[in-house]
Each structure stands twice: as C-alpha cells, then as structure tokens.
Write an enzyme that holds these catalytic residues in place. Structure first.
Site, short mmCIF file in Angstrom:
data_model
loop_
_atom_site.label_atom_id
_atom_site.label_comp_id
_atom_site.label_asym_id
_atom_site.label_seq_id
_atom_site.Cartn_x
_atom_site.Cartn_y
_atom_site.Cartn_z
N HIS A 1 2.38 -25.47 13.17
CA HIS A 1 3.69 -26.09 13.40
C HIS A 1 3.63 -27.34 14.29
O HIS A 1 4.17 -28.38 13.94
CB HIS A 1 4.65 -25.08 14.03
CG HIS A 1 4.75 -23.78 13.29
ND1 HIS A 1 4.64 -23.69 11.92
CD2 HIS A 1 4.94 -22.52 13.74
CE1 HIS A 1 4.77 -22.42 11.56
NE2 HIS A 1 4.94 -21.69 12.63
N LYS B 1 5.60 -18.03 24.27
CA LYS B 1 6.47 -16.87 24.07
C LYS B 1 7.10 -16.53 25.42
O LYS B 1 6.55 -16.85 26.47
CB LYS B 1 5.65 -15.66 23.62
CG LYS B 1 4.93 -15.86 22.29
CD LYS B 1 5.73 -15.33 21.15
CE LYS B 1 5.00 -15.44 19.82
NZ LYS B 1 5.91 -15.65 18.70
N ASP C 1 -1.62 -19.63 16.33
CA ASP C 1 -0.34 -19.22 15.75
C ASP C 1 0.62 -20.40 15.62
O ASP C 1 1.33 -20.53 14.62
CB ASP C 1 0.29 -18.12 16.63
CG ASP C 1 1.52 -17.49 15.99
OD1 ASP C 1 1.52 -17.32 14.76
OD2 ASP C 1 2.47 -17.16 16.72
N LYS D 1 0.19 -18.54 6.76
CA LYS D 1 -0.69 -18.75 7.88
C LYS D 1 -0.86 -17.46 8.69
O LYS D 1 -0.02 -16.58 8.56
CB LYS D 1 -0.15 -19.87 8.77
CG LYS D 1 1.27 -19.59 9.28
CD LYS D 1 1.70 -20.54 10.31
CE LYS D 1 1.33 -20.10 11.68
NZ LYS D 1 2.09 -18.93 12.18
N GLU E 1 9.88 -20.17 22.79
CA GLU E 1 10.56 -18.98 22.25
C GLU E 1 10.88 -18.03 23.39
O GLU E 1 10.11 -17.92 24.34
CB GLU E 1 9.63 -18.26 21.27
CG GLU E 1 9.25 -19.08 20.07
CD GLU E 1 8.43 -18.25 19.10
OE1 GLU E 1 9.02 -17.72 18.16
OE2 GLU E 1 7.22 -18.11 19.30
N ARG F 1 0.82 -1.22 0.00
CA ARG F 1 0.00 0.00 0.00
C ARG F 1 0.85 1.26 0.00
O ARG F 1 0.43 2.32 -0.40
CB ARG F 1 -0.87 0.03 1.26
CG ARG F 1 -2.15 -0.73 1.11
CD ARG F 1 -2.76 -0.92 2.47
NE ARG F 1 -1.78 -1.55 3.36
CZ ARG F 1 -1.86 -1.57 4.69
NH1 ARG F 1 -2.83 -0.96 5.30
NH2 ARG F 1 -0.94 -2.19 5.42
N LYS G 1 12.20 -27.02 7.64
CA LYS G 1 13.42 -27.06 8.46
C LYS G 1 14.16 -28.38 8.21
O LYS G 1 13.54 -29.43 8.10
CB LYS G 1 13.07 -26.92 9.96
CG LYS G 1 12.60 -25.50 10.29
CD LYS G 1 12.46 -25.30 11.77
CE LYS G 1 11.77 -23.97 12.07
NZ LYS G 1 12.65 -22.86 12.37
#
Ligand code: BG6
Length: 484
Positions: free
Chosen positions: A236, A336, A231, A144, A212, A45, A178
C-alpha cells in the site's frame, strides 16, 4: 451485474471473503439490473453444505454491509448465485469436482480468486491446469502478501506464471481501488495547476501515513509472521508513493501507467547497512487505551510468539534518486493501534521566497492534504488576509469533501477492483516487475532487521508510535501532520 462470469473463490469461507469480497459482490449485484449471468463458488477445507455456507455468508455480510443497504429481497437474489464446494488445494480429485461445477463453457470469463495463503498458490494453479480449467478467458487474482522476501516472491511469480500468462494475472492492492487514490491521478493529470509545482523546486517534503486503530483482528498468527513492513509498506505505502511521484504517463492504459510506477520504484534510494537504523524506525505496541478502553500489548495478543520482535509500526525516510525528486524526503508511516484511523498523503510546498508578511508559524504556507480515510477529501491550504484592519495573514483551506460533492454511495475498493478483473482491466493491478522492484528495495532492510539485536521500539497503544518516529523527521526540521 449484466456480465457473465464465474467467480471461483479459494478461501471462500475465510476472513477476506466474508469481510470484503462477498459484501462487494452483494453491492454490485444489488445495484445492477440484469443479475443472473454470473455465479460464485466458494471453496474451502471445511465440509459445509450450500445452506451452511449461505448461513455463514449471511451472518458475516450483515455485519459488513450498512444496515440501510441490506434487504432480505436483495440478499435472497444475491444468495441464489452462490454455491460452495469443499476442496483440498493439494488434492487433484477435488479439482475434477470443481470442473464439473464449472462445465464446458470455455469462452465464459472465469475469475479464480486466491484469497488463501501464498504457500498454496502453486498447488492451486497446478490443480486448475491439470483439471483443464484454465482457458484464455480465465484470470487469476492474487492476494497479498506475495512472498516474504525477494526470493519467495520470485518463486510464486514463476509458479503462477507457468500456468497463467502475465495479462491473466491480477496482483491486487486494494489501496489502488480507493476512490481518492484515483482522484489523485485525476488531480495530477487532469489539471495544469499542480504539475509546474510538483517537483523538488517547490515541494519541501511528502508524508504518507496509514494509521489504524485496530489491532490484529483475530489474525495474530498470520500477522506475527508478516509484520508491518511486509503487510503495509511493501504494497500500500509504496503504491501510494508511486502515484504521487510518477511522471505523467502518455495515457491510462495498464502498461503505460505501470511503466511509470516501475520507474519510481527503481529510483528509490537503497536503504542498507547503517542507513537502516538512521532512516527507519520500527515499533511494537505495548498495552494502552483505544477510545478510552484498555487494550493489551502486542505480545499478549492471541497467536503471538513469546518475545516476538515483529513490528507493528514503521516510519521510513525514503528518497528518490531522479531529477524531479532528488533531495525531497518522502516520509512513510504506518502502524496498528494508533491514536486515530487516518490514511492521508500530505504534500508540503516550500515557503515563499521572500516573506512580506509576519510569519504565523514555522509551518509552510501551502500544503495539499489528500485524505483517504476515515473520510475522503482534498484540501489545499493557502494564506489569506483575515478581515479587518492590517495585513493579518492566516492559513485558510480550500476543502472538497468528496462524499458531499457527489452524493452517491462511494464504492468500496473491492467492488471496483473485482469488476476490473471481470472486464480484464489491469491498470490498477501490480505487474510482476513492480513487485520485484518493491521487494528488491525492502530486501536489505529485512536482512538488517534479521541480524539486528535491537528489539522494536515500544509505543503505547493509542499513541502516534514511538517517539523516535517524531525525531526521525524533526532532524530535517519537519513534523508529522497530526491532529489530536
Ligand atoms: C490489509 C492489511 O492489506 O490492509 C491489514 O493486511 C490492514 O493489516 C488493511 O488492516 C487496511 O486496509 P483499510 O482499507 O482498512 O485501510
């Protein structure tokens, strides 16, 4: 890259493009001989000139390409292939300008990479079709999360499927690209050793962790609408579970592999009603410390709605209803702001049927640890005698550090997956029915959470998640593999 193709990148100035896609293409370009047959156009944009786009790309890529791999010469050669066009996904006029850039060569491979929010997928596909840009040599890549629930995922698949045929649709899950995940396929189906043990008779439990240390990385607004289940688990973790649990396929062709993965997803025992609270722990991080530096609570991060109940941690005890795996718990966990960056699959084998030696601990003697992050390695724990007097039996490890065994640079998952798209190889991409099966399994969980009055359980940033996560697995007499 000796291939000839056009890479048409929607979300061209966005986070994924800058952090992953452009660096991946830089490496592929740098490491191949004949490099002039491909070109990329970033679409977005923002009203950027080509020069401004290249400056933006350079600024980001310098941060995401290892310093030893970056050279001015390689960058200039790469940048020559890049262009930019301002495009409003909902404005048909703009697709005509794109068609002018693409030109007439209908047999040339066109990769339409949709690194945008899924709400725009339908508009983009319709725009491309209206401008006559979709040819048999075209492919579309969908990032995703594909939907928020079963209904929205089905709608997106319908809308994209109205323009592109299924073999033209590449639903990306970068975990499948991976190296270690593919090594797991090689390990399972390239050896006879494991297969006789790979079942309920010999496997006690399977743990799959993606932890993570990072927080929201500037994506607070997006993440708050999504949460860890959508997520990370929907894509995954379930894909890793499929690779661990699938039956040996007849070959590694796309549909043969995907048929087997689909059977695993369909064998997942539903978790609904009271089971949701009993088998799933959801958490949200509070203030804490990462690497000894204080970090704020999730609720204090930019872009997060006041009092948000979005989960930043999930632990699940999943089970598969089939002959091979009945009764074996598959513990899945992701979060997280955890204590370590760690992605690994641990297969715990059962103890010996008759213990001849003094037990060293309650841990099972044999386990296979497949580490995806931070380093890629395979480790098999065995019992062996310690040198010296007496039968002192202790665990030792057969360890393969893949980066040391093969001293070549490891490709990033996106490098491999982008080249697979260019070559039309679908094996490492999700088929529509797989996505549907994954959402079907998650649907009752999401519904339960929506109704629930319980907030997510708190955990301090920099830990392994809420204590309830350890309790979940301790109830079965098991413990998460955690090294501090
Ligand atoms: C993405 C998620 O799919 O995977 C992110 O949207 C997450 O939230 C990322 O951080 C993790 O990927 P990797 O390869 O860094 O483990």
């Amino acid at each position: 890259m000796s291939e000839t193709f056009d890479f048409i990148l929607f979300g061209g100035s966005g986070d994924l493009a800058m952090r992953k896609l452009l660096p991946a293409l830089y490496y592929r370009h740098r490491d191949s001989g004949d490099t002039s047959g491909w070109r990329l156009i970033g679409l977005g944009r923002h009203p950027l000139s080509r020069e401004e786009y290249l400056n933006l790309a350079l600024e980001h890529c310098r941060r995401h390409i290892a310093a030893k791999d970056f050279s001015e010469a390689a960058w200039s050669a790469f940048a020559r292939q890049l262009d930019y066009l301002q495009l409003d996904a909902n404005d048909l006029q703009d697709y005509r300008a794109l068609a002018d850039w693409v030109g007439q060569a209908d047999s040339r491979v066109r990769v339409f990479y949709l690194a945008t929010e899924p709400g725009l997928f339908a508009a983009i596909c319709n725009g491309l079709s209206a401008a006559g840009l979709v040819t048999p040599a075209s492919r579309v890549v969908l990032e995703k999360p594909l939907g928020r629930d079963l209904a929205s995922a089905r709608r997106i698949n319908e809308e994209v499927g109205a323009i592109f045929s299924e073999p033209q649709i590449f639903r990306i899950d970068h975990y499948l690209g991976k190296e270690t995940v593919q090594n797991l396929i090689a390990l399972r189906f390239g050896n006879v050793l494991l297969e006789p043990l790979w079942n309920r008779s010999w496997v006690r439990d399977v743990q799959i962790t993606i932890a993570e240390m990072v927080g929201l990385e500037g994506r607070g607004d997006f993440y708050d609408r999504i949460g860890a289940l959508r997520d990370m688990v929907q894509s995954h973790l379930l894909q890793l579970l499929c690779i661990v649990a699938m039956e040996p396929p007849a070959n590694i062709e796309a549909d043969t592999m995907r048929d087997e993965k689909l059977k695993v997803l369909r064998a997942l025992r539903p978790i609904a009603g009271e089971d949701v609270a009993a088998r799933i722990v959801r958490g949200q991080y509070h203030a804490g410390a990462i690497d000894n530096k204080p970090v704020p609570a999730y609720l204090d991060e930019p872009g997060i709605a006041a009092g948000s109940r979005t989960e930043t941690f999930v632990a699940i005890k999943a089970e598969l209803g089939n002959w091979r795996w009945a009764g074996v718990p598959f513990y899945l966990r992701t979060g997280k702001r955890m204590q370590q960056r760690l992605a690994e699959i641990v297969i715990h084998f059962r103890g010996v049927p008759h213990p001849m030696f003094r037990a060293v601990s309650g841990e099972p003697a044999n386990r296979l640890v497949i580490t995806l992050q931070p380093d890629e390695s395979l480790r098999l724990d065995l019992m062996a005698k310690v040198p010296g007097e007496g039968m002192n039996v202790q665990p030792i490890s057969l360890d393969v550090a893949l980066s040391e065994t093969y001293q070549t640079r490891q490709w990033d998952a996106y490098e491999r997956l982008i080249m697979d798209v260019v070559h039309g190889k679908l094996t490492l991409f999700m088929r529509r029915d797989e996505l549907d099966a994954a959402w079907q399994w998650l649907e009752p969980i999401l519904k339960d959470w929506q109704k629930s009055t319980q907030p997510p359980r708190p955990y301090a940033a920099g830990t392994w998640g809420p204590t309830a996560s350890s309790t979940l697995i301790a109830r079965d007499g098991n413990a998460w593999r955690e090294e501090s």
